[in-house]
Design an enzyme around this catalytic site. Structure first.
Site, short mmCIF file in Angstrom:
data_model
loop_
_atom_site.label_atom_id
_atom_site.label_comp_id
_atom_site.label_asym_id
_atom_site.label_seq_id
_atom_site.Cartn_x
_atom_site.Cartn_y
_atom_site.Cartn_z
N GLN A 232 0.83 -1.20 0.00
CA GLN A 232 0.00 0.00 0.00
C GLN A 232 0.87 1.26 0.00
O GLN A 232 0.37 2.36 -0.09
CB GLN A 232 -0.89 0.03 1.26
CG GLN A 232 -1.97 -1.03 1.31
CD GLN A 232 -2.68 -1.08 2.65
OE1 GLN A 232 -2.65 -2.11 3.32
NE2 GLN A 232 -3.32 0.00 3.06
N PHE A 263 -5.96 -4.05 3.46
CA PHE A 263 -6.66 -3.81 4.73
C PHE A 263 -5.77 -3.18 5.79
O PHE A 263 -6.02 -3.34 6.98
CB PHE A 263 -7.31 -5.09 5.25
CG PHE A 263 -8.22 -5.75 4.25
CD1 PHE A 263 -9.40 -5.13 3.85
CD2 PHE A 263 -7.89 -6.98 3.68
CE1 PHE A 263 -10.23 -5.72 2.90
CE2 PHE A 263 -8.72 -7.57 2.73
CZ PHE A 263 -9.90 -6.95 2.35
N GLU A 267 0.60 -1.67 4.65
CA GLU A 267 1.06 -0.28 4.75
C GLU A 267 2.54 -0.26 5.14
O GLU A 267 3.35 0.41 4.51
CB GLU A 267 0.22 0.50 5.76
CG GLU A 267 0.65 1.97 5.86
CD GLU A 267 -0.29 2.85 6.69
OE1 GLU A 267 -1.44 2.47 6.91
OE2 GLU A 267 0.15 3.93 7.11
N ARG A 345 -5.40 7.38 17.41
CA ARG A 345 -6.70 7.30 16.76
C ARG A 345 -7.73 6.62 17.67
O ARG A 345 -8.90 6.99 17.70
CB ARG A 345 -6.62 6.59 15.40
CG ARG A 345 -7.82 6.85 14.51
CD ARG A 345 -7.64 6.30 13.11
NE ARG A 345 -7.13 7.28 12.16
CZ ARG A 345 -7.88 8.15 11.45
NH1 ARG A 345 -9.19 8.15 11.59
NH2 ARG A 345 -7.34 8.99 10.61
N ARG A 377 -7.73 -1.67 8.90
CA ARG A 377 -9.01 -0.97 8.66
C ARG A 377 -9.59 -0.31 9.92
O ARG A 377 -10.09 -1.00 10.81
CB ARG A 377 -10.02 -1.95 8.08
CG ARG A 377 -11.04 -1.30 7.16
CD ARG A 377 -11.81 -2.37 6.43
NE ARG A 377 -12.56 -1.79 5.30
CZ ARG A 377 -13.14 -2.52 4.36
NH1 ARG A 377 -13.08 -3.83 4.39
NH2 ARG A 377 -13.80 -1.94 3.37
N PHE A 379 -7.65 1.60 11.88
CA PHE A 379 -6.39 2.13 12.41
C PHE A 379 -6.51 2.52 13.89
O PHE A 379 -6.18 3.63 14.28
CB PHE A 379 -6.00 3.35 11.55
CG PHE A 379 -4.53 3.70 11.56
CD1 PHE A 379 -3.61 2.92 10.90
CD2 PHE A 379 -4.07 4.83 12.24
CE1 PHE A 379 -2.26 3.26 10.88
CE2 PHE A 379 -2.72 5.18 12.23
CZ PHE A 379 -1.82 4.39 11.54
N THR A 493 -3.74 11.47 10.60
CA THR A 493 -3.54 12.36 11.74
C THR A 493 -2.14 12.99 11.71
O THR A 493 -1.88 13.96 12.39
CB THR A 493 -3.76 11.63 13.07
OG1 THR A 493 -2.92 10.47 13.09
CG2 THR A 493 -5.20 11.20 13.21
N ALA A 562 -5.94 5.34 5.53
CA ALA A 562 -6.77 6.35 6.19
C ALA A 562 -8.01 6.69 5.35
O ALA A 562 -8.56 7.79 5.46
CB ALA A 562 -5.95 7.61 6.50
N GLU A 778 -12.82 2.74 5.43
CA GLU A 778 -12.79 2.21 6.79
C GLU A 778 -14.06 2.44 7.62
O GLU A 778 -14.43 1.57 8.40
CB GLU A 778 -11.61 2.84 7.56
CG GLU A 778 -10.25 2.48 7.02
CD GLU A 778 -9.18 3.41 7.59
OE1 GLU A 778 -9.14 4.59 7.20
OE2 GLU A 778 -8.41 2.96 8.45
N1 MTE Z 1 -11.39 -2.85 0.26
C1 MTE Z 1 -10.86 -3.93 -0.33
N2 MTE Z 1 -11.60 -4.62 -1.23
N3 MTE Z 1 -9.58 -4.36 -0.03
C2 MTE Z 1 -8.81 -3.69 0.89
O1 MTE Z 1 -7.67 -4.08 1.15
N4 MTE Z 1 -8.67 -1.83 2.49
C3 MTE Z 1 -9.42 -0.91 3.36
C4 MTE Z 1 -10.46 -0.14 2.55
N5 MTE Z 1 -11.23 -1.05 1.73
C5 MTE Z 1 -9.37 -2.54 1.55
C6 MTE Z 1 -10.68 -2.14 1.17
C7 MTE Z 1 -8.59 0.06 4.05
S1 MTE Z 1 -7.81 -0.41 5.47
C8 MTE Z 1 -8.45 1.34 3.60
S2 MTE Z 1 -7.55 2.49 4.47
C9 MTE Z 1 -9.06 1.80 2.35
O2 MTE Z 1 -9.79 0.76 1.71
C10 MTE Z 1 -7.96 2.30 1.42
O3 MTE Z 1 -8.41 2.66 0.19
P1 MTE Z 1 -9.13 4.06 -0.11
O4 MTE Z 1 -8.43 5.11 0.67
O5 MTE Z 1 -8.98 4.21 -1.56
O6 MTE Z 1 -10.55 3.91 0.34
N1 HPA Z 2 -4.47 6.16 9.13
C1 HPA Z 2 -3.95 5.17 8.40
N2 HPA Z 2 -2.67 5.02 8.17
C2 HPA Z 2 -1.84 5.91 8.70
C3 HPA Z 2 -2.30 6.98 9.47
C4 HPA Z 2 -3.69 7.11 9.71
O1 HPA Z 2 -4.19 8.03 10.39
N3 HPA Z 2 -1.23 7.68 9.87
C5 HPA Z 2 -0.16 7.07 9.34
N4 HPA Z 2 -0.52 6.00 8.64
MO1 MOS Z 3 -6.16 1.44 6.10
S1 MOS Z 3 -5.88 0.62 7.96
O1 MOS Z 3 -5.74 3.02 6.71
O2 MOS Z 3 -4.78 0.87 5.31
#
Ligand code: MTE
Ligand code: HPA
Ligand code: MOS
Length: 836
Positions: A232, A263, A267, A345, A377, A379, A493, A562, A778
């Site tokens: 990620q 998920f 990261e 968080r 997801r 965080f 954050t 995030a 999330e």
């Molecule tokens: N949806 C799918 N299908 N697969 C994933 O790994 N990750 C989640 C969410 N939805 C995830 C998901 C998490 S932890 C985050 S932070 C966001 O998607 C990241 O993507 P976005 O910022 O584009 O929503």
């Molecule tokens: N959310 C998700 N990932 C992150 C953040 C947060 O607030 N800060 C640093 N990595």
């Molecule tokens: Mo989502 S836990 O911020 O990758």
């Protein structure tokens, strides 16, 4: 079914710079729209490739003839010092090409993402079972794995710390404790008419992405490294690979087309694999692939933080909170990783949606000798939110009120005539009950209305009565019902992460190439950002090609995390489009002898709408000329107009001072609520989710189909966290649930019999996000908490809803039974007391 949201173009033009104003969307619109713009239900860009197997993941990429495969040998003890290592028989294994230890690392040894504490390979001190000590490179993964088992390592075994309680007792932390304080909690607690305490152990969660951690690296002719990593955060992989190899960042290129789920687990956790593979590739000069087996992945990589939470809360006769002492203690594992921000968080979200009057929220970062826990997801948010919901349920039981009534009374922005509060920091002002304990004002507060709507559509009160009836007549099977809201802060954050870049090319045939810093993990980011580009140029979505995320195309990116992927990259891509369009419009005006104002884009055409008569006060007659977009692009190219641009975006308005715990860390809040009904067998502890109704706020949806998919998936994942997914370690710190046989994620049979998921209508984001949408990734994860709360509700029926027994998570049958026993015991004692 609700009607789909009809989406007009961005209307916040006045806030954009001058250049951009000129490229406002079509004023002359044909009834036929181009296909796939924002607001439409489009399927995932790779949907067909996903189901036919044509989507290429890192492990599907063609292998090189001389490619090596990695297996890593890890610590056998949770806490130990290495006395000696003998890798002779490992090296002598047929097919093994090289074996590396920390002494083979040319550059940095510590690859901690934010703070130090994560050695790429252990030199002496082992801090969790499975912690990498050496890596074997062999012709096949099977050979490498077999060779690993031949290592002879002697340890001085030390006492491990394995529980949060022990870490709290010893003040054994990975980072200093932090607190958020508002008003005088101690005074409020001492003076209030009602006061209760409670606690909960909230377990962690394995990411269980379908595609495990994997990378493939190739040494380049310039002493650099081309890295394909299921990550990620490509930029961080780039940085850490450069650092372990002691080369500059411009020699490392990281690429990722898609992940099979991240998920949060990719990261930071993808980087160690890439570093190890790069060290081997650098040393041997050969391409290297490192794919973890599922067991290794589950044992070695970080998970959601388990938390131990306690509260001491004071409230008035109506159940409105007057003061609270809150503690959230995250089990961070052996190193800081992202834990500082994760526990922050949790602290920010321990209010969930409720106004925390005089309060002190303390957050501990406990160190244990387990794998280092990481982003997942939400965080840390979910682990804080569930404490807020625990308080609501427990206050309701104490007063004998329905938990929904108590929840509604405590919501932000709800004023009560009998309460006038003044806080130290704003003396003299009557409190509006709309400011969080960290100083952010809760604006655009849709929750009171949203909850009311869901209350009605889910027939909460009617079903409440039916359930009471059912429970009165059913001695063992008990039904439970709960409505829980979500208020989730959107932004990293850490302020500097809230930026993004994009790169857009328009080719001479009118086709468009899109690239941005976000990564695709199934959430539909690539599609949504492509829809933004389609919207800007008013062209069909299928004329836009998205390419793999690559550090050489868009540099210095933030992780896709995030939930901010679309907010950030959508805006950056739009910025790139606006820049290209500005040049196109200028050229078109000159070329067609029109005003720039006369030019627009509509349904795959450039439209020149010349005003023929400009006398004041008279109706203008308009001569309209439509040029197919592709033809116009060709003209623009011949006219030497730049057809490519980068774009950039940074989130406005956010600021936060961690020392004082005050500011506006979040650009806005995402909201939603869910109502879940469960059936609990109080003899076996088994439970079943019968029905769930969800109303979720995504602002003006960019793609309702994708958003609903995110909401459904997140809810189920949240439910799994709180019901069936149980991480278990033995007293040596060994993870016992290291595969799907023992670790149970929800299957299709666990989804609710009735599942009604709706988007809140007509509520565009009040902040100027991309087309007024809201982040969705999330927030809906925390909707799963209604299932946990509904199970507690069913159990509370055993004590006439007057007692809320502790129930840790996940609510497995054993856990439910413990809570059932405690509730029955309480009811028995209460009955005895009444007799006496
Ligand atoms: N949806 C799918 N299908 N697969 C994933 O790994 N990750 C989640 C969410 N939805 C995830 C998901 C998490 S932890 C985050 S932070 C966001 O998607 C990241 O993507 P976005 O910022 O584009 O929503
Ligand atoms: N959310 C998700 N990932 C992150 C953040 C947060 O607030 N800060 C640093 N990595
Ligand atoms: Mo989502 S836990 O911020 O990758």
């Amino acid at each position: 079914m609700r009607k789909l949201i009809d989406l007009p173009s961005q209307e916040s033009e006045k806030t954009l710079d001058k250049n951009e104003q000129k490229t406002r969307p079509a004023k002359v619109k044909s009834p036929v729209k181009s296909k796939g713009q924002t607001g439409q239900n489009m399927k995932h860009e790779s949907a067909e490739k996903h189901v036919t197997g044509k989507a290429v993941y890192v492990d599907d990429m063609p292998e090189y003839p001389n490619q090596l495969h990695i297996a890593v040998g890890g610590s056998a003890h949770a806490h130990a010092k290495i006395k000696s290592i003998d890798l002779t028989s490992v090296r002598e294994t047929l097919g093994v090409v090289d074996v590396i230890t920390v002494h083979d690392v040319p550059g940095h040894v510590d690859i901690g993402p934010v703070f130090s504490g994560d050695p790429v390979l252990v030199e002496e001190l082992c801090e969790y079972i499975g912690q990498p000590i050496f890596a074997v490179a062999a012709d096949t993964m099977e050979i490498a794995k077999a060779a690993v088992a031949k290592a002879k390592i002697e340890y001085d075994v030390l006492e491990p710390t394995l529980t949060v309680e022990k870490a709290l007792e010893d003040k054994f932390f990975v980072r200093p404790t932090h607190q958020l304080v508002r008003g005088d909690a101690a005074k409020a607690l001492a003076e209030a008419p009602n006061r209760i305490q409670g606690q909960q152990h909230v377990n962690g969660q394995e990411h269980f992405y379908l595609e495990g951690q994997v990378c493939s690296v190739l040494p380049t002719e310039d002493g650099g490294m081309k890295v394909y990593s299921s990550t990620q955060h490509p930029t961080e992989v780039q940085k850490l690979v450069a650092e372990v190899l002691d080369i500059s960042l411009n020699k490392v290129q990281v690429e990722i087309r898609r992940m099979g789920g991240g998920f949060g687990g990719k990261e930071t956790q993808a980087a160690p694999l890439a570093c190890i593979a790069a060290i081997v590739a650098n040393k041997t000069g050969r391409p290297v692939k490192y794919r973890m087996s599922r067991t290794d992945d589950m044992v070695m990589t970080g998970k959601r933080h388990p938390f131990f939470n306690t509260y001491d809360v004071a409230f008035d006769e109506q159940g409105i909170m007057m003061g609270s002492n809150i503690m959230v203690a995250g089990n961070c594992g052996n190193s800081p990783d992202l834990s500082d921000a994760i526990v922050d968080r949790a602290m920010f979200h321990s209010d969930n949606a409720y106004y925390l009057n005089n309060t002190k929220v303390v957050g501990h970062r406990c160190k244990t000798h387990t794998t280092s826990n990481t982003a997942y997801r939400g965080f840390g948010g979910p682990q804080g939110v569930i404490l807020g919901e625990l308080m609501m349920d427990d206050i309701a039981r104490h007063l004998g009120e329905d938990p929904l009534t108590i929840r509604k009374r405590n919501l932000y922005g709800i004023k009560h005539d009998h309460i006038k509060v003044e806080h130290g920091e704003k003396k003299g002002q009557v409190d509006e009950r709309n400011q969080t304990h960290y100083g952010q004002i809760v604006e655009n507060n849709v929750l009171p209305e949203l909850i009311e709507e869901l209350e009605t559509t889910s027939e909460y009160w009617k079903r409440r009565e039916e359930i009471k009836q059912f429970n009165a007549n059913s001695p063992f099977l008990k039904k439970g019902l709960s409505l829980t809201p979500v208020k989730f802060g959107i932004s990293f954050t850490v302020q500097f992460l809230n930026q993004a870049g994009a790169l857009v090319h328009v080719y001479t045939d009118g086709s468009i190439h899109l690239n941005h810093g976000g990564t695709e993990m199934g959430q539909g980011l690539f599609l949504k950002v492509a829809q933004v580009v389609a919207e800007e140029f008013q062209v069909d979505l299928d004329t836009i090609q998205v390419s793999a995320t690559n550090t050489e195309k868009v540099p210095n990116t933030s992780p896709t995390a995030a939930s901010s992927g679309t907010d950030l990259n959508g805006m950056a891509a739009r910025d790139a489009c606006l820049r290209i369009k500005a040049g196109m419009v200028k050229f078109a005006a000159e070329h067609y002898g029109a005003q720039e104002d006369d030019i627009s884009f509509d349904n795959n055409h450039l439209v020149i709408a010349k005003k023929l008569d400009s006398k004041k006060g008279e109706d203008l007659s308009i001569e309209e000329q439509r040029v197919p977009f592709a033809d116009f692009v060709q003209q623009a190219y011949m006219g030497r107009v730049p057809l490519s641009s980068t774009g950039f975006y940074k989130t406005p308005k956010i600021h936060y001072d961690r020392a004082s715990g005050q500011g506006r860390p979040f650009y806005y809040y995402a909201n939603g609520a869910s109502v879940s009904e469960v059936l609990v067998d109080t003899l076996t502890g088994e439970s079943r989710l019968v029905r769930t109704d969800i109303l979720h706020d995504v602002g003006r949806s960019l793609n309702p189909a994708i958003d609903k998919g995110q909401i459904e998936g997140a809810f189920i994942q949240g439910m799994g966290w709180l019901t069936t997914e149980e991480l278990k370690w033995n007293d040596q710190g060994r993870l016992l649930t290291s595969g799907p046989a023992t670790y149970k994620i929800p299957a299709v049979g666990d989804t609710p019999f009735e599942f009604n998921v709706n988007l809140l209508e007509d509520k565009p984001n009040r902040e100027e996000t991309i087309y007024r949408s809201k982040a969705v990734g999330e927030p809906p994860f925390m909707l799963g908490i209604s299932v946990w709360s509904a199970i507690r509700d069913a159990i509370a029926s055993l004590a006439d809803y007057k007692y809320g027994a502790q129930m840790d998570t996940p609510a497995t049958p054993e856990c439910v039974l413990r809570s059932v026993q405690a509730t029955k015991e309480h009811a028995r004692k209460a009955a005895q007391e009444q007799k006496a």
